[in-house]
Design a protein around this motif. Structure first.
Motif, PDB file in Angstrom:
ATOM      1  N   ARG A 118      27.873  58.089  55.742  1.00 51.12           N
ATOM      2  CA  ARG A 118      28.892  57.563  56.744  1.00 51.12           C
ATOM      3  C   ARG A 118      29.080  58.282  57.938  1.00 51.12           C
ATOM      4  O   ARG A 118      29.819  58.250  58.982  1.00 51.12           O
ATOM      5  CB  ARG A 118      30.362  57.195  56.160  1.00 51.12           C
ATOM      6  N   THR A 119      28.444  59.422  57.952  1.00 52.94           N
ATOM      7  CA  THR A 119      28.288  60.415  59.159  1.00 52.94           C
ATOM      8  C   THR A 119      27.245  60.283  60.065  1.00 52.94           C
ATOM      9  O   THR A 119      26.194  59.537  59.997  1.00 52.94           O
ATOM     10  CB  THR A 119      28.350  61.962  58.744  1.00 52.94           C
ATOM     11  N   SER A 166      28.466  51.155  62.992  1.00 53.75           N
ATOM     12  CA  SER A 166      29.816  51.948  63.260  1.00 53.75           C
ATOM     13  C   SER A 166      30.975  51.384  62.548  1.00 53.75           C
ATOM     14  O   SER A 166      31.961  52.026  62.391  1.00 53.75           O
ATOM     15  CB  SER A 166      29.986  51.460  64.982  1.00 53.75           C
ATOM     16  N   LYS A 211      32.612  53.506  59.010  1.00 56.89           N
ATOM     17  CA  LYS A 211      33.690  54.453  59.124  1.00 56.89           C
ATOM     18  C   LYS A 211      35.121  53.752  58.648  1.00 56.89           C
ATOM     19  O   LYS A 211      35.602  54.041  57.876  1.00 56.89           O
ATOM     20  CB  LYS A 211      33.947  55.075  60.414  1.00 56.89           C
TER      21      LYS A 211
END
Length: 291
Positions: free
Chosen positions: A36-37, A99, A102
């Motif tokens: 998720r980074t 995107s 997150k």
């Protein structure tokens, strides 16, 4: 609308491509929590890649490129197509809406299969589809002018509708781009319809277009004042989603013509996108023509 019919050999290759995509879909979905980074890399469009983007791209390139009959693999994440020999070209957005990782919102994978080398236009399209990573893992495939929806469980395809059609009475709309960046005509169109329809926009083209397929309506990522060609890529998003919508009985437009009729000149070419019921496409084109 372009609805090419593949010969027998190409039909077998298409079967292999979509079966492989279904097999990989659960693995891609299961990989998301740990990726998720953002990475330190940017894609050819200058967007910072998520670790999940890179993983999905590498996984799909290896598997799809290994299919006998797939000649080229291209994606939003690669500057140039990757040569895998003789055969069709596959073009993917490996993780549309990354995107949304997150906030844990829906995303998907978009695929287009072209006859010949890239860049290629709508006349060269053999099939298109998308996987939706939602509460249910589903896959939509457009082939030979027909749209099929399936549930994917354990990598297996379970067809739930072999002739998907867009509802005749539209109820939703969604649109991308910042409001101050819209053109005068598009802003006027949204002003006209916002009291008639429900807003549905989540930042993943797969999820937003699926809303239109489910409820009827329009999805737009228009030409912007700062970006006259919009944001979405013709080969990876515009053409495959246009074909999907047109196979369901809807209409696509770049503002003046079907997206399937747009001339392809560059692999990462951008195009304004309007997809949905004919009535709404006619209305947005009329407003854009008055600019």
């Amino acid at each position: 609308m372009s609805s090419p019919t593949a010969d027998h050999d190409s039909a077998e290759v298409l079967d292999d491509i979509f079966e492989t995509l279904a097999e990989l879909a659960p693995e891609i979905r299961d990989s998301l929590p740990g990726r998720r980074t953002k990475s330190d890399e940017v894609n050819p469009s200058g967007e910072t890649r998520m670790e999940a983007d890179a993983y999905a791209d590498e996984l799909l390139e290896e598997a799809l490129g290994g299919i006998d009959g797939v000649g080229w693999y291209a994606s939003e994440e690669q500057a140039e197509p990757i040569d895998h020999g003789e055969g069709v070209s596959v073009a993917l957005d490996p993780l549309d809406g990354s995107s949304n990782l997150k906030p844990n919102s829906p995303m998907g994978t978009i695929i287009a299969v072209y006859d010949g080398e890239l860049p290629a236009g709508g006349d060269d399209l053999l099939a298109a589809g998308f996987v939706l990573f939602g509460p249910i893992l589903t896959m939509v495939v457009a082939r030979d002018g027909r749209l099929t929806e399936s549930v994917v469980e354990n990598g297996e395809i379970d067809v739930i509708d072999d002739d998907v059609t867009i509802p005749e009475e539209p109820t939703v709309y969604g649109m991308g781009g910042r409001v101050p960046d819209w053109t005068e005509g598009f802003a006027a169109f949204i002003d006209e319809i916002e009291d008639e329809y429900k807003l549905r926009y989540g930042g993943s083209m797969v999820a937003d277009v699926n809303q239109v397929l489910t409820y009827g309506g329009i999805f737009s990522y228009p030409a912007l004042q700062s970006a006259p060609n919009g944001k979405l890529r013709l080969a990876f998003e515009g053409i495959p989603m246009a074909y999907i919508i047109e196979c369901a009985g809807g209409v696509s437009s770049d503002g003046t013509q079907s997206i399937l009729d747009v001339e392809a000149t560059d692999l990462h070419q951008r195009v304004p996108v309007h997809l949905g019921n004919e009535e709404l496409i006619d209305r947005v084109e009329a407003h854009l023509a008055d600019e």
